[in-house]
Write a protein that holds these residues in place. Structure first.
Motif, short mmCIF file in Angstrom:
data_model
loop_
_atom_site.label_atom_id
_atom_site.label_comp_id
_atom_site.label_asym_id
_atom_site.label_seq_id
_atom_site.Cartn_x
_atom_site.Cartn_y
_atom_site.Cartn_z
N UNK A 119 0.82 -1.21 0.00
CA UNK A 119 0.00 0.00 0.00
C UNK A 119 0.85 1.27 0.00
N UNK A 120 1.95 1.23 0.72
CA UNK A 120 2.81 2.41 0.76
C UNK A 120 3.55 2.61 -0.56
N UNK A 121 3.94 1.50 -1.20
CA UNK A 121 4.76 1.61 -2.41
C UNK A 121 3.93 1.77 -3.68
N UNK A 122 2.65 1.41 -3.64
CA UNK A 122 1.81 1.50 -4.84
C UNK A 122 1.37 2.94 -5.04
N UNK A 123 2.26 3.73 -5.56
CA UNK A 123 1.98 5.14 -5.80
C UNK A 123 2.88 5.64 -6.90
N UNK A 124 2.48 6.72 -7.52
CA UNK A 124 3.28 7.31 -8.58
C UNK A 124 4.41 8.14 -7.99
N UNK A 125 5.52 8.20 -8.68
CA UNK A 125 6.63 9.02 -8.24
C UNK A 125 6.29 10.49 -8.40
N UNK A 126 7.10 11.33 -7.76
CA UNK A 126 6.88 12.77 -7.85
C UNK A 126 6.91 13.23 -9.30
#
Length: 348
Positions: A119-126
């Motif tokens: 959940x923490x890692x499933x995100x788009x980069x800046x």
């Protein structure tokens, strides 16, 4: 004035872990309990039979032959053997119980760690575009599969083979026949998942393949760097290892030679006891033998219950409550992740 101490008889657990903790206060001391959690039901027959046998011996000694008594010195030599065998049985059984509980904790911890990391890692980069609907659905699906692994482990250890070709059928085939499965369990499984338990593939292992595939996809999407993906794989390996050790407990009973000899030694000791007590105690030998038989067969009965700790008995591991607590924790994390994603914020 010193503050008053809380009344522990009415203490309630906090909301986390509420299902796996005791919630009902004891209304009766344990010494007065003869039903729930006790082993009296499985030892009443041998206790009654030994008591009746003692009645027969006392009657024959008092009114027929008059010379059935044996020297009381025979009891200590037999009691040493009985004590050693019962100690071995109970220590072995409790070790199986304790190991099974620790393995379940290992599986739950792996599910928590993997859910948190996903959940923490499933995100788009800046500066990158936000996650697509497909990527978000993939993450939500894999979190549900993580929770489903807990249910699959629980059911497989209870020999409840729970994955027919169509999960939507909502049926489980177990040793007791076909029963209705909990709807929340099947809701966690991905649509169209086909089980292969009839071919020897356990559902927990099948689901871990899906977890490993997600880790690979996350690495390709640059959500995880190499060492992080490797650590996640270690968590999956630890989960499978703990499940394997629980399978070992479930499928490896106490050797039958030990069980046979233990039963025979217990019966022999309690059959010799009336002859060694009849001269000194007369009719009092009957309650004495009953108490001794109650004690020894009770210890043996406890070992029998702890031998397989994954069932539904009162003394088994509270797998239903433990799994439910972990499911609730991870689902709250998932719902928070979904909410923060809709608001455009990050979940960390």
């Amino acid at each position: 004035m010193a503050p008053s101490r809380p009344n522990h008889h009415h203490r309630r657990p906090t909301y986390p872990l509420a299902h796996s903790q005791r919630v009902k206060p004891r209304r009766w001391p344990l010494v007065l309990r003869f039903a729930k959690g006790a082993v009296h039901g499985i030892i009443v027959i041998p206790v009654v039979l030994h008591s009746l046998f003692t009645v027969l011996i006392v009657y024959l000694d008092r009114h027929v032959t008059g010379n059935l008594g044996l020297p009381p010195t025979i009891i200590p030599s037999l009691s040493i053997v009985v004590g050693l065998m019962l100690v071995f049985r109970n220590q072995t059984s409790y070790d199986r119980f304790w190991t099974g509980r620790n393995c379940l904790t290992t599986i739950g911890t792996s599910v928590r760690n993997l859910a948190r990391a996903f959940l923490v890692s499933a995100r788009a980069k800046d500066g990158a575009p936000p996650l697509t609907d497909v990527e978000r659905a993939d993450t939500e699906r894999i979190i549900r599969i993580l929770i489903a692994i807990l249910y699959a482990v629980k059911h497989n250890l209870r020999a409840e083979w729970n994955m027919p070709p169509s999960a939507a059928s909502g049926l489980v085939e177990g040793e007791g026949g076909v029963t209705t499965a909990k709807a929340e369990y099947y809701a966690l499984l991905p649509d169209g998942l086909e089980g292969f338990e009839d071919q020897g593939l356990g559902l927990p292992l099948q689901l871990t393949v899906l977890i490993e595939s997600y880790i690979r996809r996350g690495f390709e999407r640059t959500w995880f760097h190499g060492p992080q993906a490797s650590q996640m794989t270690v968590q999956v390996n630890g989960l499978v290892d703990a499940y394997g050790r629980m399978e070992t407990i479930r499928t490896t009973p106490i050797p039958v030679a030990h069980l046979i000899h233990q039963k025979q030694v217990l019966a022999l000791f309690n059959c010799v006891l009336p002859f060694a007590t009849v001269d000194d105690f007369g009719w009092w030998a009957v309650p004495i033998v009953a108490i001794v038989a109650f004690t020894l067969y009770g210890i043996e009965g406890i070992g029998a219950q702890l031998e397989d700790p994954f069932g539904y008995d009162k003394n088994d591991i509270k797998m239903d409550g433990i799994v439910e607590d972990t499911r609730q924790e991870v689902m709250v994390l998932l719902e928070e992740w979904k909410a923060t994603g809709r608001e455009g914020t990050r979940f960390y």
